[in-house]
Enzyme design. Structure first.
Site, PDB file in Angstrom:
ATOM      1  N   HIS A   9       0.444  -1.190   0.146  1.00  0.00           N
ATOM      2  CA  HIS A   9      -0.196   0.198   0.125  1.00  0.00           C
ATOM      3  C   HIS A   9       0.808   0.991   0.620  1.00  0.00           C
ATOM      4  O   HIS A   9       0.115   2.223  -0.029  1.00  0.00           O
ATOM      5  CB  HIS A   9      -0.919   0.180   1.269  1.00  0.00           C
ATOM      6  CG  HIS A   9      -1.915   0.455   0.769  1.00  0.00           C
ATOM      7  ND1 HIS A   9      -2.765   1.322  -0.248  1.00  0.00           N
ATOM      8  CD2 HIS A   9      -3.308   0.662   1.691  1.00  0.00           C
ATOM      9  CE1 HIS A   9      -3.571   1.218  -0.434  1.00  0.00           C
ATOM     10  NE2 HIS A   9      -4.256   1.867   0.802  1.00  0.00           N
ATOM     11  N   ASP A  19      -2.247   1.963  -4.968  1.00  0.00           N
ATOM     12  CA  ASP A  19      -3.504   2.216  -4.566  1.00  0.00           C
ATOM     13  C   ASP A  19      -4.630   1.114  -4.505  1.00  0.00           C
ATOM     14  O   ASP A  19      -4.485  -0.164  -5.286  1.00  0.00           O
ATOM     15  CB  ASP A  19      -4.360   3.397  -4.521  1.00  0.00           C
ATOM     16  CG  ASP A  19      -4.542   3.621  -6.016  1.00  0.00           C
ATOM     17  OD1 ASP A  19      -5.389   3.104  -7.092  1.00  0.00           O
ATOM     18  OD2 ASP A  19      -3.524   4.143  -7.203  1.00  0.00           O
TER      19      ASP A  19
END
Length: 457
Positions: free
Chosen positions: A427, A431
């Protein structure tokens, strides 16, 4: 290296070097473990194919060692006699330390130091062989070791494997015929049967007082002991990799895939693949669909440096496949999937599975991965939480295929072949929307396999 007969090497794998040095009398050669690359400083001795006093010839297998990346077979450079083994099984051998001493007359015209070539473990069609009285006897190192421990000459055993290869069962059958011996049964905990009714506790007097329960059997005797062993080999590599993965913030995304059309297509193609000598599973389709998706979302086929300052987009799609083996979790990868057909991927997967089951995967097979799929569904389960393998940035876990009821566009119930997929992404650079779009594209390829033809190159 010019003094070697290079034709004696049948393998195209990268060779490793062992440094030897001679004692002043010119009769004893010490093999010393040299730097074998990949930052490896130690290996575990997994198999000895010789014992002290044995005679060896050039290129005879001496032992098999295992690093945290691959298994490697060490071969003899000289004709001679084994005088000393410096390690026991499962002990750690360190770079620069002696491995085995050989007494030989081959040093008379040779300098005090020579390079001894060590070859990786052989592949599926390159099993170690042994010349006995002019007859080529095919047998794996493990089978040869079993024969050696029982003083059995391989030339006297009839092989039942391919090309008369001698299997473990052939050795055991030969041993049983010669001695009538059978393998001892594994020890079982002592079970104390319950007492017969006539020997149970005496009947309590019929009164209104509280009845006290009386034991009717003796406590079970258990003689087992705890065992402690060092973390070595592939387990040690897993410790290192998973510890590094803890630093990555994982983003998870799950979905279900309707594989009804793919199941039908595979059934049509399986006979064609079998004619070519290849077992066709669903995994080649999953891998090819992932590669087509990575073309559109290259960030998922990237790596990031330790400080997360630079992203490297990988040109090759080296897609790893997690495998559960007796040695532990290993993740070999199929190289350059972006230029491979589904059949070529299936062929390579067959090769990796065969070597993985035998513990003979080379370093090249286990390194260089850029994206990973874990087919945990072959064991069971639907959803998972896969852990990213650094320096990769994404991984997918595939659940088992189930027949479940679903609705079509007309609201009618039909039987569908459903598989669940669970994705994890780094992450820090990926995204959630990117992961979801990639998953949707991958899903569309598998739910309508004909659509892959539009993007195949």
């Amino acid at each position: 290296m010019s003094i070697f007969d290079k034709s004696a090497f049948k393998f195209n794998h990268q060779h490793r070097l062992f440094r030897t040095s001679a004692i002043s009398n010119g009769q004893i050669v010490q093999f010393k473990l040299s730097d074998i690359g990949e930052g490896i400083t130690e290996v575990t001795v997994k198999e000895w194919y010789v014992k002290e006093g044995d005679s060896v010839s050039q290129f005879d297998s001496i032992c098999e060692v295992q690093s945290d990346k691959a298994s490697v077979t060490i071969t003899s450079r000289y004709d001679g006699i084994i005088r000393k083994l410096h390690y026991n099984l499962d002990e750690i051998a360190f770079v620069g330390k002696p491995l085995v001493d050989i007494e030989t007359d081959a040093l008379k015209d040779v300098a005090s130091e020579e390079d001894v070539v060590e070859t990786p473990a052989v592949s599926h069609e390159e099993h170690t062989h042994q010349e006995i009285k002019g007859h080529k006897t095919l047998a794996t190192p493990a089978v040869r070791r079993l024969a050696m421990e029982n003083n059995i000459k391989l030339s006297e055993v009839v092989g039942t494997g391919k090309d008369n290869r001698i299997l473990k069962e052939d050795i055991l059958n030969y041993l049983a015929k010669q001695t009538g011996a059978i393998l001892p049964p594994s020890p079982k905990p002592e079970i104390i049967p319950p007492l017969p009714k006539s020997e149970t506790a005496p009947a309590a007097p019929k009164d209104k007082g509280t009845k006290i329960p009386i034991p009717i059997s003796k406590p079970i005797v258990f003689a087992g002991k705890d065992k402690t062993e060092a973390v070595t080999g592939f387990h040690k590599a897993m410790v290192k990799t998973m510890t590094a993965a803890l630093k990555i913030p994982h983003f998870g995304y799950c979905d279900e895939i309707d594989l009804t059309q793919l199941v039908q297509l595979r059934e049509e193609l399986k006979p064609l693949a079998q004619v070519r000598g290849v077992k066709l599973s669903f995994m080649p389709f999953f891998i090819k669909a992932a590669s087509l998706g990575l073309m559109h979302y290259p960030i998922l086929n990237a790596s990031v440096d330790e400080n997360c300052q630079n992203i490297t987009y990988k040109a090759s799609h080296n897609i790893g496949v997690a495998m559960d083996t007796e040695q532990g979790l290993i993740v070999p990868n199929v190289k350059n999937v972006q230029v491979c057909s589904v059949f070529e991927i299936a062929f390579e997967l067959n090769r990796l599975l065969t070597l993985g089951s035998a513990g003979q995967l080379g370093t090249n097979d286990l390194t260089g991965g850029t994206f990973t799929l874990s087919n945990i569904g072959t064991i069971g389960g639907t959803y998972a939480k896969p852990v990213i393998l650094p320096p990769e940035v994404a991984i997918g876990a595939l659940g088992k295929i189930q027949v479940l009821p679903r609705f079509n566009g007309n609201g009618e119930v039909f039987k569908a072949q459903i598989m669940n997929v669970s994705w994890s992404a780094d992450h820090r650079i990926i995204d959630g929307a990117t992961m979801a779009r990639f998953s949707n594209l991958w899903k569309s390829y598998l739910e309508s396999p004909a659509s892959m033809l539009l993007d195949l190159k």
